[in-house]
Each structure stands twice: as C-alpha cells, then as structure tokens.
Design a protein around this motif. Structure first.
Motif, PDB file in Angstrom:
ATOM      1  N   ALA A 126       0.813  -1.215   0.000  1.00  0.00           N
ATOM      2  CA  ALA A 126       0.000   0.000   0.000  1.00  0.00           C
ATOM      3  C   ALA A 126       0.846   1.264   0.000  1.00  0.00           C
ATOM      4  N   ALA A 127       2.127   1.134   0.345  1.00  0.00           N
ATOM      5  CA  ALA A 127       3.020   2.299   0.309  1.00  0.00           C
ATOM      6  C   ALA A 127       3.223   2.807  -1.109  1.00  0.00           C
ATOM      7  N   GLU A 169       9.677   9.222   0.867  1.00  0.00           N
ATOM      8  CA  GLU A 169       8.656   8.888   1.865  1.00  0.00           C
ATOM      9  C   GLU A 169       8.185   7.450   1.700  1.00  0.00           C
ATOM     10  N   ARG A 170       8.117   6.999   0.457  1.00  0.00           N
ATOM     11  CA  ARG A 170       7.699   5.621   0.199  1.00  0.00           C
ATOM     12  C   ARG A 170       8.698   4.638   0.792  1.00  0.00           C
ATOM     13  N   LEU A 171       9.989   4.892   0.640  1.00  0.00           N
ATOM     14  CA  LEU A 171      11.017   3.997   1.183  1.00  0.00           C
ATOM     15  C   LEU A 171      11.001   4.011   2.705  1.00  0.00           C
ATOM     16  N   LEU A 198      10.211   0.810   5.250  1.00  0.00           N
ATOM     17  CA  LEU A 198      11.128   0.351   6.293  1.00  0.00           C
ATOM     18  C   LEU A 198      10.481   0.361   7.682  1.00  0.00           C
ATOM     19  N   LEU A 199       9.443   1.179   7.869  1.00  0.00           N
ATOM     20  CA  LEU A 199       8.833   1.327   9.190  1.00  0.00           C
ATOM     21  C   LEU A 199       7.598   0.459   9.400  1.00  0.00           C
ATOM     22  N   SER A 211      15.983  -3.768  -4.076  1.00  0.00           N
ATOM     23  CA  SER A 211      17.329  -3.553  -3.552  1.00  0.00           C
ATOM     24  C   SER A 211      17.627  -4.560  -2.460  1.00  0.00           C
ATOM     25  N   TRP A 212      18.708  -5.340  -2.627  1.00  0.00           N
ATOM     26  CA  TRP A 212      19.142  -6.248  -1.567  1.00  0.00           C
ATOM     27  C   TRP A 212      19.729  -5.466  -0.398  1.00  0.00           C
ATOM     28  N   ARG A 213      20.277  -4.302  -0.673  1.00  0.00           N
ATOM     29  CA  ARG A 213      20.867  -3.497   0.394  1.00  0.00           C
ATOM     30  C   ARG A 213      19.791  -3.038   1.378  1.00  0.00           C
ATOM     31  N   TRP A 214      18.694  -2.486   0.840  1.00  0.00           N
ATOM     32  CA  TRP A 214      17.626  -2.038   1.736  1.00  0.00           C
ATOM     33  C   TRP A 214      16.915  -3.219   2.384  1.00  0.00           C
TER      34      TRP A 214
END
Length: 669
Positions: free
Chosen positions: A410-411, A419-421, A425-426, A637-640
């Motif tokens: 939904a993000a 803001e989407r990222l 993450l949250l 992204s594997w990093r994120w």
C-alpha cells in the motif's frame, strides 16, 4: 477472451462493483489506497475478464499505483472500459472520464453513489450527460449491487460500438498532436491522438514506453515549440497546463447543464460527527479511546471465552479422537507423537486465538467501512509532518495492523520515493495479527486484569518507535528531502453493510487459517523433529535435543533482556518464519496438553517484567519471511532488504534491554 478494464477515482466503489460483476472478493474499504495493483476476475456471464485497476484521479501518474493504470492501457489494450464515477463528486471525477474517452475504446460510465447524491439534493441529468459524452450511463449503488445487472447487459452491447470522442484544444495544440502522432506511427497502439496528448502532458509512463531515445528528443522538441506557439496565441501556459484548462472548462460547462444543485444540502450528519471526531484536540484521544474499547472487548470479554472453548476442543476432543484413530490404525509411536504432540499441539496452539483475532478483524472492518479510518489519517497528518512524512504514510501503518505484507504494498500510493522507502522500512514495526497470539498468551498469564491496556501499549509503542525512526531517517542525507503534500478524500459516514463486514472479516480469518495450515504446520513438524532428535538420534530428551542446542547458542545474548533460556531463543528463531510460530514452538517445547498447561510453564519460565520485555522484542525484531520478501520486491534492492532485517533487530534488542534493566533497578523484576 476479451479484457474489460475498470477505472475510477479512489474510493468511488470500483472494487465493490468488481466483486458484484465477478462474484469474487477483493478487499473493499471506505477510504482510498485499498487497491494498489490490478485484480482480475471472470464476469458472471463469462463473456470477458474484468480487470480492477488502482484508483487514479488522472492518467498522469503521481505514484506507483497510479502508474499501473496507465501502463495497463499501453501494454494490454482492453476491448472496452468501465469508468465508475461518484455522482456526488461528478465534476472532479469527469476529468479521468475525458482522458479515457480520448483513449478511443468503447466505454460504459457507471454513475455510482446515486444514493449519496440524492441524499445531498444533487440531481444528475443522466440523459443529457449520456448525450454529451456519447456513452451509455448506468445509475448504480455498487455496494448494494443496484445497477450491476444493467452494467453486465450493457457491456455485452458496448463492445460492438465505437468511440470517437474528441475535444478541440486550439490550433497550437492540435498542430502539435498531428505532428507527434506522425512520430509515433510505429507505436503498437491504435489511438495515436491519445498517446500524443499524453506526451504533451509529460506523462512519463507513456513517453518511456512509446518512444525511442531519438523519438523522445523529437517529441520533446515539438512540445517545446507548442509552448512557444501557445505564447504567440496569448496563452501564458505550458501545453500540459493548457490541455488541463481546456478539459476543466469543458467539464465545468457540462456539469452546469447536467447537474442540478438547486436543492443541494451538505452532509449535515457527517459535518456534525466530523466536528467532534476530527477535532484538533479531541480527535486523537477519541481514536485512542475507541482502540482501547476494541482491545477491551476482544481480549477481556468475548474473545477469551471463545478461545477457552476452542482450546478445550483441540486439547481434549480432537487430540483424543486422533489418538484413538491412530491406535486403531496401529500407527507407530513416532507417528502418534508427531501428529498429536507436533501437529495438533503446534497448529492448535495458534488456532485457539482465532476467535480473538476474528473479533478484532470485525471491529476494524466496521471502523474502515464506516468512513472513520480516512479521518484517522487526517488526525495523524500533523504528527506525521513533524517527523518528515505525511498522513498518507499512516494508511500503510493502519493496514499493517492486519498484515505487514499488504501494508508495504500500500506504500505504493505515496508519491515521493523518499517517503515511500521510509514508510516501507517502518511498516514492520506495526503490530500485525500474527503477533496477537503471543500477546494473548503472555497477557493472559501475567496481566489478566490489564490485558487490553498492555496489548494497546504494544500497538502504541510500535507507532511511537516508527515516528522516532522516521524523524531520524528524514535527517539522514540519503533519505532526506522535501515532504509531499497530503490530500485525502473524506467519504461521508455510512452504516457498514453486514455482508461486506462478513466477507472482509472472513477473508482475513481465512488468510490466518491458511497460514496455520501451511507455514505453521510445516514449522510445527520441523520444530517437533528438532526437539526429538539429538546426538543419539530420535527419542532424545528435550534438553539434549538439536532444538535445545540451537536455542542455547542465543541464550547468553538474550540474558540481558530477561529471557536467557534456550526455549526463548528457539522460539524467537522460528518466529522469523511467521510470528505465530513462536506460540507453536512453545507448545511443542513445553509438551503441554492444553493452553492452561502452557500458561503454567510460561509462568515458571518468565517474570512479569521479562514477559513484557519479550513481547516488546517480538513486536520490534526482524520482520517475518513473507514481509522480507515483499520488501525486496518493492524496493528492488538487496541493500535495503538487508537493512530492513538488521536494524529492527538492533532496535528491538536495545529497547528490550532498557526496559528490563530499568525495570529491575526500579524493583519491578
């Protein structure tokens, strides 16, 4: 088979119509952001496949979910279109209608929410509107099914018609449309005029998909020349602005003719309720009080009685019946123990909390369908702005109370990538339904008279930690930037429909049960095997098992948190599969016949302070496997993705240590 695409503004009833026309079920909500990817279903008459697309105010995408609609028109041109519009917000909804008419495919306009329009005194001249748009118009109330039969019948006829809708945008723009169309002659789409208009509007999806780099340069140069021509004609506007103004003027003129507002009256009840429920100072306390009442009813009253009844069924009736059947079949001791002590104990230990989860889902569905949930995002907007986000980010947070996976999806409705990222993450800090069995178990043992308060505290803590981290992330250079503007449509309050509530609740409960029959079942079998195998093979004592060895590796690390035992370590490790498996693991490890026996074992293994620290750790530590997978899919992204696993574990550990150690200093241990 023909494909029919369903378009409309957010919260106009698209998904309700989709469910009625296909007799399938997709999530419905009286607020925007429910549909974030296309859904398909076979029409009831089996004549075509209906595609439900995310809500959009325009084909010019501002967010990832809106881009889905435009990309679909380019990649999978449908045989016909359904455009559902809100009769009570006709002028705003018709902007998308004009863009869809320009696409050139047969279109049926569903005039939805006619009941709301009638209640406010708005009268739409449907015959005049149909004549001006040159499309069939079906008055309807999608949520009740009114008008759905006429829609099906009209769809069968409209596919044999053509659509030649065209607005005159003036000499400068019309010349540019002709020139750009000639540059796109090799594009795999029949309606080049529509494509040229989208290019003139600087639609990035269309520009990227339809043009090569050379064509893009030529198209861009022609758009610039069009802007110069407009200045020469006396228009101080870009081609995109001019196109929008022409459409807006035409729509305004049409609404003047087709819309009678002489008897218009506002939603008096909605306004009165909003004066209290969205009050600057009273709104948030009212929301918190409502949530407290929800948890009180769920975990202190109705849910507990039903869970006890279900526990008796699993631990006594079902276990005894299965044991007798296995004995009659001459099953080995290994098989009997696997089925009864592994599968029934593991899966049943989670399913006993199903009544509480179902009640919570039902109440949340009532809040959503009533229109109140959209107001909650408004209440939270100021607080979200203070931490660098906006109220739209709170929508995934709320969805996350059910499950983090659709919440992260939904993000997509958030326009700004930053803001989407951050929201993605949250979201895992939101207390999803998978954590509820853990809360219910520990509050039932250590905080039976304050279960609602403790569980609500978990939800509030998850949001609080998210807001603090959002502020930190917003200050970090790699994630910093200007926040976007938050605009949300507030639907009128309405009485939720019983059928809608039942289906919404049932779909959520079904998902929980499905997980119990797959992930939790597999996890229970694996846990039982690990708990019965040791260095000497099958039949090892629990403390000498492979599971005890693995859990023992983590016990010293968990000791500062108050639960430094191999049992706690093993439970947390398996919780990475799904948070419900934590309870399944405990049920198998402690080898108890029923929930009362598990509660007794937990009371011996934990103190009240340690149990609170354990619940906080469960709330905040690593996302489940499915959530990690969807984070990878959404961020690419594997990093994120790696960061989303590591940093919550660090946050959870630090907060749980502080809670337990400070509690001990204060004499709460």
């Amino acid at each position: 088979m023909d494909m029919i695409a369903l378009f409309g503004n957010p919260n106009t009833g698209k998904t309700s119509l989709f469910n009625k026309l296909t007799r399938t079920y997709a999530e419905v909500g009286n607020w925007s952001g429910v549909t974030v990817e296309k859904k398909t279903g076979l029409l009831r008459d089996k004549s075509a496949v209906l595609v439900d697309l995310p809500g959009a105010y325009s084909l010019l995408p501002l967010s990832l979910d809106e881009g889905v609609a435009t990309r679909y028109l380019l990649e999978e041109p449908p045989a016909a279109l359904i455009n559902i519009v809100d009769a009570s917000q006709l002028q705003r909804n018709l902007y998308l209608t004009v863009q869809l008419l320009e696409y050139g495919r047969p279109l049926v306009l569903g005039l939805n929410m006619t009941d709301v329009a009638d209640a406010t005194g708005l009268c739409v001249n449907k015959e005049l509107l149909a004549e001006q748009l040159n499309v069939p118009i079906i008055p309807m109330v999608a949520r009740t099914g009114s008008g759905s039969k006429q829609m099906l019948a009209t769809l069968r006829e409209v596919r044999r018609t053509s659509n030649n809708f065209q607005l005159d945008y003036g000499p400068a723009v019309e010349a540019a449309i002709t020139d750009i169309s000639s540059l796109l002659t090799d594009a795999p789409i029949p309606q080049l005029r529509w494509a040229a208009l989208q290019c003139l509007e600087n639609n990035p999806v269309v520009m990227e998909w339809m043009t090569t780099e050379v064509q893009r340069e030529k198209v861009t140069a022609r758009i610039q020349r069009c802007g110069e021509d407009l200045l020469g004609e006396g228009y101080a506007a870009t081609p995109a602005q001019h196109i929008r103004s022409v459409r807006a003027a035409w729509i305004a003129d049409l609404c003047t003719k087709a819309l009678d507002t002489s008897r218009f009256k506002p939603h008096s009840l909605t306004d009165k309720l909003d004066a209290v429920l969205t009050h600057r100072y009273l709104g948030l306390p009212i929301f918190l009080l409502l949530m407290y009442a929800t948890f009180k009813f769920t975990f202190d009253w109705a849910g507990t009685v039903l869970s006890d009844m279900l526990d008796g069924f699993f631990s006594e009736t079902l276990s005894s019946w299965i044991s007798e059947v296995l004995v009659q079949l001459n099953a080995s001791a290994f098989t009997q123990s696997l089925v009864v002590d592994g599968i029934v104990a593991g899966v049943g230990g989670v399913l006993v909390f199903l009544p509480q989860i179902a009640i919570l889902f039902l109440i949340i569905s009532v809040i959503e369908d009533s229109g109140y949930m959209a107001r909650v995002t408004i209440l939270m907007d100021r607080l979200m702005q203070a931490v660098g986000l906006n109220g739209k980010s709170f929508i995934p947070f709320i969805i996350g109370f059910g499950c983090n996976v659709p919440a992260i999806m939904a993000a997509r409705t958030i326009e700004q990538p930053r803001e989407r990222l951050i929201t993605t993450l949250l979201v895992p800090f939101m207390s999803c339904s998978a954590r509820l069995p853990v809360y219910a178990l520990f509050t039932g043992v250590f905080f039976p008279t304050h279960a609602a308060s403790v569980i609500m505290l978990m939800y509030v803590l998850g949001i609080t930690v998210s807001l603090i981290l959002a502020k930190i992330f917003s200050k970090v250079s790699i994630l910093s930037g200007e926040p976007s503007l938050f605009i949300v449509e507030l639907p009128p309050y309405r009485i939720p429909q019983a059928l809608t509530l039942f289906r919404s609740t049932w779909e959520k409960v079904k998902g929980f049960v499905r997980k119990a029959g797959t992930i939790i079942l597999a996890g229970s079998v694996g846990i039982w095997l690990l708990s019965n195998f040791g260095p000497q093979g099958f039949g090892a004592e629990m403390d000498d098992s492979l599971l005890a060895t693995i859990g023992g590796w983590f016990a010293p690390i968990l000791a500062p948190l108050g639960f430094g035992t191999w049992q706690a370590g093993a439970s947390l490790l398996t919780g990475f599969m799904a948070k419900e498996v934590v309870v399944s693991t405990m049920n198998i490890i402690y080898h108890v016949p029923d929930m009362q026996g598990l509660e007794m074992q937990v009371r011996h293994a934990f103190t009240p302070l340690a149990s609170f620290s354990f619940m906080v750790f469960i709330l905040l530590y690593v996302p489940c496997l499915a959530t990690v997978a969807v984070i990878r899919k959404e961020t690419l992204s594997w990093r994120w993705t790696g960061f989303s696993v590591i940093y919550p574990l660090t946050v959870a550990y630090l907060i749980a240590v502080v809670i337990y150690q400070c509690g001990r200093l204060l004499g709460w241990g």
